[in-house]
Design an enzyme around this catalytic site. Structure first.
Site, PDB file in Angstrom:
ATOM      1  CG  ASP A   1     -13.151  63.626  65.362  1.00  0.00           C
ATOM      2  OD1 ASP A   1     -13.142  63.170  66.515  1.00  0.00           O
ATOM      3  OD2 ASP A   1     -12.208  63.471  64.562  1.00  0.00           O
TER       4      ASP A   1
ATOM      5  CE1 TYR B   1     -14.392  58.639  68.987  1.00  0.00           C
ATOM      6  CE2 TYR B   1     -13.473  59.728  67.063  1.00  0.00           C
ATOM      7  CZ  TYR B   1     -13.643  59.655  68.424  1.00  0.00           C
ATOM      8  OH  TYR B   1     -13.085  60.608  69.227  1.00  0.00           O
TER       9      TYR B   1
END
Length: 364
Positions: free
Chosen positions: A348, A346
């Site tokens: 950003d 994951y």
């Protein structure tokens, strides 16, 4: 013959291509979608920059990354302050003094801390065995039941008692009247949306859209000396070790003939009964004054082959399987794996840029 074939015109691929071009390397960027930008793609609807694949708020504590991205766009001063809707009750996010005042009527940080500490003690949870126990041991039962449980179960498609505790390492709790969701030093939205950023990154670089790498894998690879692959790592290896799990999303977007629908860019629906996790009202990202508005309801979905993967399921089972794929990847001397799908992580947006710059720096 190109120096690099880059599969994926998202942020990782675009940053790598931009850096390669500065080093006088030639790149061919392909994407199976009909547009550049990957999941940060924005399109103009009624003069509003609509985030087609969910809300994207840029935030970082890295001055290097902040200075890098601002080469390509002017950023506004947007601050991410989502609100939570629990059966019509509105709470401030992240958990802060506004939240605690609405929840319990407390006014001072000391009163709020006492409430949370009291509920944590009453839970008598010393070694959390699942996500539910982990959350209660951090913020108590009231906040968990209203603002964590339903949203999390919708997001992951499993009961909170069936999810591993490590998914929630911490929950943001602030004993101040501060509803800025992020702690990062730099934050904002590019004026006019994200698509223009990727367009500038890819200026002067050959881009082909609507091209599926797997439909002509050998022919495409033959056009370049090296491959940068930002798709699913398990798909690259034809799922030979098994499928990694992802969460899918479905978006329902509509244009409304009204100026203001919900008064905020992001409203999370934290009860389990509401099928979507949040509604995004795109104009509020850029303080829009347009006469109409555009909203998007976001529904988590089970992922299946052929659908778009959004979130890697980073539990022990999947991370262990990814490690085996990573070992295979290390043997592919002419392939670089990058991005959220290529590294099953994951990320950003600032993490993607940092990873792409690091990768390009080592490679070039």
């Amino acid at each position: 013959m190109y120096d690099y074939l880059i599969v994926g015109a998202g942020l990782f691929g675009a940053v790598f291509a931009h850096e390669a071009k500065k080093k006088n390397k030639t790149c061919l960027v392909i994407d199976k979608r009909g547009h550049i930008g990957g999941n940060i793609y924005t399109e103009n609807v009624e003069g509003i920059a609509v985030h087609r694949y969910g809300a994207h708020i840029f935030h970082t504590s890295s001055k290097e990354v902040w200075d890098y991205i601002r080469q390509f766009a002017e950023f506004n001063r947007y601050t991410n302050s989502p609100v939570a809707n629990f059966h019509g009750e509105i709470y401030s996010m992240p958990f802060n003094m506004y939240t605690f005042n609405k929840m319990w009527g407390v006014v001072t940080p000391e009163e709020a801390r006492q409430r949370i500490d009291e509920q944590v003690r009453e839970s008598r949870i010393e070694n959390p065995k699942n996500l539910e126990e982990q959350a209660i041991s951090l913020v108590g039962r009231d906040i968990y039941e209203k603002l964590v449980k339903g949203y999390t179960q919708k997001q992951w498609g499993r009961k909170a008692t069936e999810l591993p505790s490590f998914i929630i390492k911490r929950l943001p709790v602030r004993f101040t009247y501060d509803n800025n969701y992020f702690n990062d030093l730099y934050q904002g939205i590019p004026v006019g949306g994200y698509t223009g950023i990727v367009e500038k990154m890819l200026e002067g670089i050959d881009v082909r859209l609507g091209v599926d790498f797997f439909e002509n894998r050998n022919g495409l690879k033959a056009q370049a000396k090296k491959l940068v692959f930002t798709g699913m790592i398990d798909e690259y290896f034809d799922y030979c070790l098994g499928e990694l799990e992802y969460r899918g999303l479905k978006f329902e977007t509509e244009t409304l003939d009204k100026e203001n629908y919900q008064g905020n860019a992001v409203v999370n629906y934290t009860d389990y009964e509401t099928p979507y996790t949040r509604i995004i009202e795109h104009k509020h990202f850029e303080f829009g004054k347009q006469p109409k508005t555009v909203i998007t309801r976001e529904y988590p979905q089970k992922w299946e082959r052929g659908k778009e993967p959004y979130y890697p399921m980073n539990d022990d089972k999947n991370n262990s399987l990814y490690e085996k794929y990573r070992e295979l990847a290390e043997k592919e001397n002419d392939v670089i794996f990058g991005g959220r799908l290529g590294q099953y992580k994951y990320y950003d947006m600032d993490d993607v840029i940092e990873a792409a710059l690091d990768c390009a720096g080592k490679e070039l």
